[in-house]
Design an enzyme around this catalytic site. Sequence first.
Site, PDB file in Angstrom:
ATOM      1  N   CYS A 272      38.604 -36.546 -17.224  1.00 28.98           N
ATOM      2  CA  CYS A 272      37.545 -36.714 -16.554  1.00 28.98           C
ATOM      3  C   CYS A 272      35.653 -36.013 -16.436  1.00 28.98           C
ATOM      4  O   CYS A 272      34.993 -36.878 -15.848  1.00 28.98           O
ATOM      5  CB  CYS A 272      38.144 -34.432 -16.011  1.00 28.98           C
ATOM      6  SG  CYS A 272      39.667 -34.067 -15.424  1.00 28.98           S
ATOM      7  N   PHE A 273      35.913 -35.306 -18.038  1.00 27.73           N
ATOM      8  CA  PHE A 273      34.142 -35.639 -17.891  1.00 27.73           C
ATOM      9  C   PHE A 273      33.412 -36.886 -17.277  1.00 27.73           C
ATOM     10  O   PHE A 273      31.931 -36.977 -17.230  1.00 27.73           O
ATOM     11  CB  PHE A 273      33.847 -34.975 -18.953  1.00 27.73           C
ATOM     12  CG  PHE A 273      33.990 -33.168 -19.893  1.00 27.73           C
ATOM     13  CD1 PHE A 273      34.674 -32.474 -18.413  1.00 27.73           C
ATOM     14  CD2 PHE A 273      33.754 -32.801 -20.109  1.00 27.73           C
ATOM     15  CE1 PHE A 273      34.582 -31.437 -18.072  1.00 27.73           C
ATOM     16  CE2 PHE A 273      33.164 -31.302 -20.566  1.00 27.73           C
ATOM     17  CZ  PHE A 273      33.639 -30.752 -18.779  1.00 27.73           C
TER      18      PHE A 273
END
Length: 434
Positions: A272-273
């Site tokens: 995600c990040f």
Amino acid sequence: MKISVIGSGYVGTTIAACFADLGHEVVNIDVDADVVETINTGETPIHEEGLPDLLEKHAGDDGTGRLRATTEYDALLETDVTFLCLPTPQYDDGSIDLSIVETGAEQLGETLQRKSDWHTVVVKSTVVPGTTDEVLTPVIESASGRTAGEGLGVGMNPEFLREGTAVADFLDPDKIVLGADDDRARRDMRAVFAPLEEQADAPVVETDTRTAEMIKYANNAFLAAKVSLINDIGNICKEFGIDAYEVADAIGLDDRISDQFLRSGVGWGGSCFPKDVAAIIAAAEANGYEPPVLEAAVELNDRQPERLLELLDAHVDVDGERVAVLGLAFKPGTDDTRNSRAIEVIEGLEARGARVVGYDPVATENMRARFPDIDYAESAAAALEDAVGAVVVTGWDEFAALDDEFAAMKTPVVVDGRRIVEPTSEITYEGLTW
């Protein structure tokens, strides 16, 4: 309600099981027959805490029957709302590849041609602002022969699920974001989440699809930048011989800052990040704006693994020597190695001529697919044996219990990227930012 979920990855499988637990009838649609069979036997295709219990409870022969999986898109015809949970991989320039979710949206639309009643489609995949109404809605409209707002509702419901705690995050959320551009789609989404809203008493944010998309990116970008900022502060503390964690404990008492995401270390990774920050930077630059803070956050994060290795270099020459890498998953509680900091660490050690031996409680096979030629140990103790150094990349609890195991090392040098190992006089201990 009757819900269909297209996609059986971390998000799709988790929300399907959680929706069933909230009392909905759910069908999970996926092209992978093996994944479908796994779910239908009540077993989980991914490592996620709490998920095996939910699948055993609701899928399989002995379950409640509220959850089943299939490869057939026709199954969505018997449902009221469909969630699109398909991957949006990253291109080299940071932008996202929409081909998989577009293909799913098209097949969804073609299937809806055989349904006469209203149907609401909710995009759960992470997509940059404007994608739902400018790209995916036209695809569904064209394939289905329907118009959004007239027989077809389209909404956006971003996910805020952390791998390793995804079930708990879904069932006890900080917020529920519902983005829609027509009232009926919004009502359908509200009805889907009504049991969760009542059970968790979570705040509901109702907005348009474009804003809902941006909330997801803003959320992850802010958290990623916060981690990079505390790592930057930690790096400064290291230069002054100050314990960065003591500093973080103090500033975390300020309610404008809070103590969350103030654990300095080797940096953030995962699915995600890295992808979300890169995607929103690319989208911003495509619109003529270069976000300097986010670019700096990425740059600092990318430097942390090399800082870890430089601390090891200060104590031992690893050329031709055995070095243990403790932790291969990008975070504890998951077997996901995507964008794990261990990747850069292993590459850096190989560039130095080290003989790398990796250990992780659950992620070994996933990392083996990327690094088939390094050694893998069955335990942390086995990895440490005869090693000239050890680097801790993932903060698994079992590493906190290591003690006598370090005595088997050739030279007991430990560089801890997660502050999980207890320093003792028996080892040469270096924290990354303290």
